[in-house]
Design an enzyme around this catalytic site. Structure first.
Site, PDB file in Angstrom:
ATOM      1  N   ALA A  48      59.670  69.341  34.529  1.00 52.55           N
ATOM      2  CA  ALA A  48      60.671  68.754  33.639  1.00 52.55           C
ATOM      3  C   ALA A  48      59.992  68.249  32.375  1.00 52.55           C
ATOM      4  CB  ALA A  48      61.394  67.611  34.348  1.00 52.55           C
ATOM      5  N   GLY A  49      60.555  68.586  31.232  1.00 52.71           N
ATOM      6  CA  GLY A  49      59.990  68.164  29.960  1.00 52.71           C
ATOM      7  C   GLY A  49      59.097  69.197  29.295  1.00 52.71           C
ATOM      8  N   GLU A 102      62.599  90.532  10.393  1.00 57.03           N
ATOM      9  CA  GLU A 102      61.634  91.290  11.183  1.00 57.03           C
ATOM     10  C   GLU A 102      62.321  91.935  12.381  1.00 57.03           C
ATOM     11  OE1 GLU A 102      59.095  89.078  14.127  1.00 57.03           O
ATOM     12  OE2 GLU A 102      59.277  87.492  12.622  1.00 57.03           O
ATOM     13  N   CYS A 106      57.925  86.157  10.047  1.00 56.45           N
ATOM     14  CA  CYS A 106      58.886  85.130   9.635  1.00 56.45           C
ATOM     15  C   CYS A 106      58.849  84.823   8.140  1.00 56.45           C
ATOM     16  CB  CYS A 106      58.631  83.846  10.421  1.00 56.45           C
ATOM     17  SG  CYS A 106      58.718  84.064  12.209  1.00 56.45           S
ATOM     18  N   ASN A 119      56.341  82.044  29.406  1.00 56.84           N
ATOM     19  CA  ASN A 119      56.138  80.817  28.639  1.00 56.84           C
ATOM     20  C   ASN A 119      56.725  80.863  27.239  1.00 56.84           C
ATOM     21  OD1 ASN A 119      54.754  79.634  30.761  1.00 56.84           O
ATOM     22  ND2 ASN A 119      52.743  80.292  30.038  1.00 56.84           N
ATOM     23  N   THR A 151      60.978  79.622  23.273  1.00 59.88           N
ATOM     24  CA  THR A 151      60.794  79.446  21.825  1.00 59.88           C
ATOM     25  C   THR A 151      61.620  80.457  21.038  1.00 59.88           C
ATOM     26  OG1 THR A 151      58.837  80.902  21.709  1.00 59.88           O
ATOM     27  CG2 THR A 151      58.458  78.564  22.166  1.00 59.88           C
ATOM     28  N   SER A 187      47.795  82.053  17.259  1.00 56.92           N
ATOM     29  CA  SER A 187      48.953  81.853  16.387  1.00 56.92           C
ATOM     30  C   SER A 187      49.005  80.426  15.855  1.00 56.92           C
ATOM     31  CB  SER A 187      50.240  82.190  17.147  1.00 56.92           C
ATOM     32  OG  SER A 187      51.358  82.143  16.293  1.00 56.92           O
ATOM     33  N   HIS A 236      58.605  76.054   8.423  1.00 51.80           N
ATOM     34  CA  HIS A 236      58.988  77.088   9.380  1.00 51.80           C
ATOM     35  C   HIS A 236      58.787  76.496  10.769  1.00 51.80           C
ATOM     36  CE1 HIS A 236      59.241  80.623  11.783  1.00 51.80           C
ATOM     37  NE2 HIS A 236      57.953  80.578  12.110  1.00 51.80           N
ATOM     38  N   ASN A 271      64.281  78.991  17.319  1.00 51.22           N
ATOM     39  CA  ASN A 271      63.583  79.689  16.245  1.00 51.22           C
ATOM     40  C   ASN A 271      64.444  80.828  15.706  1.00 51.22           C
ATOM     41  OD1 ASN A 271      61.682  80.756  14.513  1.00 51.22           O
ATOM     42  ND2 ASN A 271      60.212  81.311  16.099  1.00 51.22           N
TER      43      ASN A 271
END
Length: 520
Positions: free
Chosen positions: A44-45, A95, A129, A167, A171, A221, A264, A343
């Site tokens: 959680a979190g 993109e 992006c 994972n 995002t 990244s 961004h 995103n």
């Protein structure tokens, strides 16, 4: 040197070139990140605190990059009662590539058909992006060039950000932003103040043409993002200091000179770390930092080198704590869309701008300088600034652009929350079908927002046909053609809501305007 202007030469540009209007679009459904944590079996979190994300928007197989951009362009034109003949340049930053030859911009030209306006420059621009920002700069440069014919430029930034399960999936996100660029704008581009960094890197890329998923080196990244921020901020500071010196002002630029600082946003926690990173740059650049109370408690870090601190937890923790109030004042409000929708790749930083304009009054915004950091993997990055006009009077351009965005939070709240298993099913459906020919989307259009363009079918030659879910503002497409004034006194063109001729509806689809990117 032949062909060069002397350094002190002055050119004449249109006055106050900037953002005249802004529209944002995101789909009508989202998945809750706390529920996604449970579904994925993580602590959680992990997503809600570790990434700083609350909700993630996504689209079904009924929407693609063409439909997203069709929707946001038509909404901008309608909301601002613009005629399609007042656009002289249209450029798309994305993109999300569904055709290696045919541009998204060429699909958008269908909205202009009935106006007869085909004299429109611009095309698609792509680098992760960063494409939206490159398109914005091209639009500004066009208006400030001998090629400008007096009309507006329209920039569209949009993407579908999705990842393979794992994972990176939390995002993701999806959305599009349309920016109307022109002179006498309420949000003005600071001339000569762009700090850019370009470099070759394989931090995030999409080499598989049959997959929507990227290849991501997560650690690299983050390092690329932060190092690009360091370099861009350094160049920006040098340029604005040089401008100030010409004006007789001898001082260093710091974060305090920005009214707002937006980024961004791949995820919100990285933005908070980035604001702290700029504070670290200010700290190391301040020759009198030992005497400056805002750096109290940071003395131990006076000799660190930027390139050694990308993953230094002690530095990160100390400067995030020291810059917490600056973050709350200058950046936190910009994360509304990112936190609630995720995103949006090219449109992410402009969703941050929309978030600021939506949550502050014209009086609070007037005269403020907004720092903008745009980053695209691969990599390309720029830190530039916008200056908000001083005119905050009722009916002013600033009043109009903020009023047009005042419903942003309520629009986000009006979306439907979808269970994680349904979200996962939609991701699998996209994975299996996004590249198919002779395909009819399976998902319902009933949940789409009114006025949303959607994919009707892909034929055997991969030609895509779209329709628009009717809006209550459309009245009836059979009740004659509404008129709006163009920017000339003697011309009228059909209302944006009536731009496209209606074709017979396909089986099971409601009657609405239908367009195709293939043969009509």
């Amino acid at each position: 040197m032949p062909g060069s202007l002397p350094l002190n030469a002055e050119a004449c540009w249109p006055k106050d070139v900037g953002i005249v209007a802004l529209e944002i679009y995101f789909p009508s459904q989202y998945v809750d990140q706390a529920e996604l944590e449970k579904y994925d079996g993580v602590d959680a979190g992990k997503y809600t605190i570790g990434l700083g994300q609350a909700r993630m928007g996504f689209c079904t197989d009924r929407e693609d990059i063409n439909s997203l951009c069709l929707t946001v362009v038509q909404k901008l034109m309608e909301r601002n009662s613009l005629s399609y003949d007042c656009i002289g340049r249209l450029e798309v930053g994305t993109e999300t590539i569904i055709d290696k030859s045919k541009s998204v911009k060429s699909n958008l030209m269908q909205l202009f058909e009935e106006s007869g306006n085909t004299d429109i420059e611009g095309i698609d621009t792509t680098n992760a992006c960063y494409g939206g920002t490159a398109a914005v700069f091209n639009a500004v440069n066009w208006i400030e060039s001998s090629s400008w014919d007096g009309r507006y430029a329209l920039v569209v930034a949009g993407d579908i950000a999705i990842y393979a399960s794992g994972n990176a999936r939390p995002t993701g996100g999806v959305g599009a932003v349309a920016l109307l660029i022109g002179p006498n704008a309420p949000v003005i581009f600071d001339r000569g103040l762009r700090g850019t960094h370009m470099q070759h890197a394989y931090d995030f890329y999409k080499p598989d043409m049959l997959s929507e998923y990227p290849v991501v080196d997560g650690k690299l990244s983050i390092q690329c993002y932060l190092s690009a921020l360091d370099r861009c901020y350094s160049v920006y500071r040098k340029k604005i200091r040089a401008q100030w010196q010409k004006e007789g002002k001898d001082k260093d630029f710091t974060l305090n000179d920005f009214g707002f600082m937006i980024f961004h946003s791949p995820y919100c926690k990285l933005v908070q770390k980035s604001l702290a990173r700029m504070f670290l740059n200010d700290f190391l650049n301040d020759q009198n930092r030992d005497k400056n109370s805002i750096y109290s408690g940071l003395e131990a870090f006076g000799d660190v080198k930027l390139e050694d601190t990308y993953f230094d937890r002690d530095v990160e923790k100390a400067f995030m704590k020291a810059s917490a109030e600056l973050f709350n004042q200058k950046t936190k409000a910009s994360l509304l869309v990112s936190n609630q929708n995720g995103n949006m790749y090219t449109s992410s930083v402009y969703g941050s701008l929309a978030s600021v304009l939506a949550q502050y009054s014209p009086q609070q915004l007037a005269g403020k300088r907004i720092g903008v950091f745009s980053y695209g993997s691969g990599l390309a990055a720029t830190l530039y600034s916008l200056k908000v006009t001083q005119d905050a009077t009722p009916g002013s351009a600033l009043d109009k652009i903020t009023a047009s965005l005042c419903d942003l939070k309520s629009r986000l709240d009006s979306r439907t929350c979808v269970a994680p298993d349904v979200f996962a099913e939609n991701m699998k459906l996209r994975e299996d079908t996004h590249h198919l020919a002779n395909y009819i989307p399976q998902c319902s259009i009933d949940s789409l927002f009114e006025g949303t363009w959607y994919l009707v079918r892909v034929d055997e030659k991969h030609r895509r046909t779209y329709a628009r879910r009717p809006s209550t503002n459309d009245h009836s497409l059979d009740e004659g053609v509404g008129l709006v004034h163009s920017n000339t006194a003697t011309e009228h063109i059909p209302s944006p809501a009536k731009k496209v001729p209606r074709l017979p509806a396909t089986s099971g689809e409601p009657e609405s305007a239908v367009i195709s990117n293939g043969e009509h």
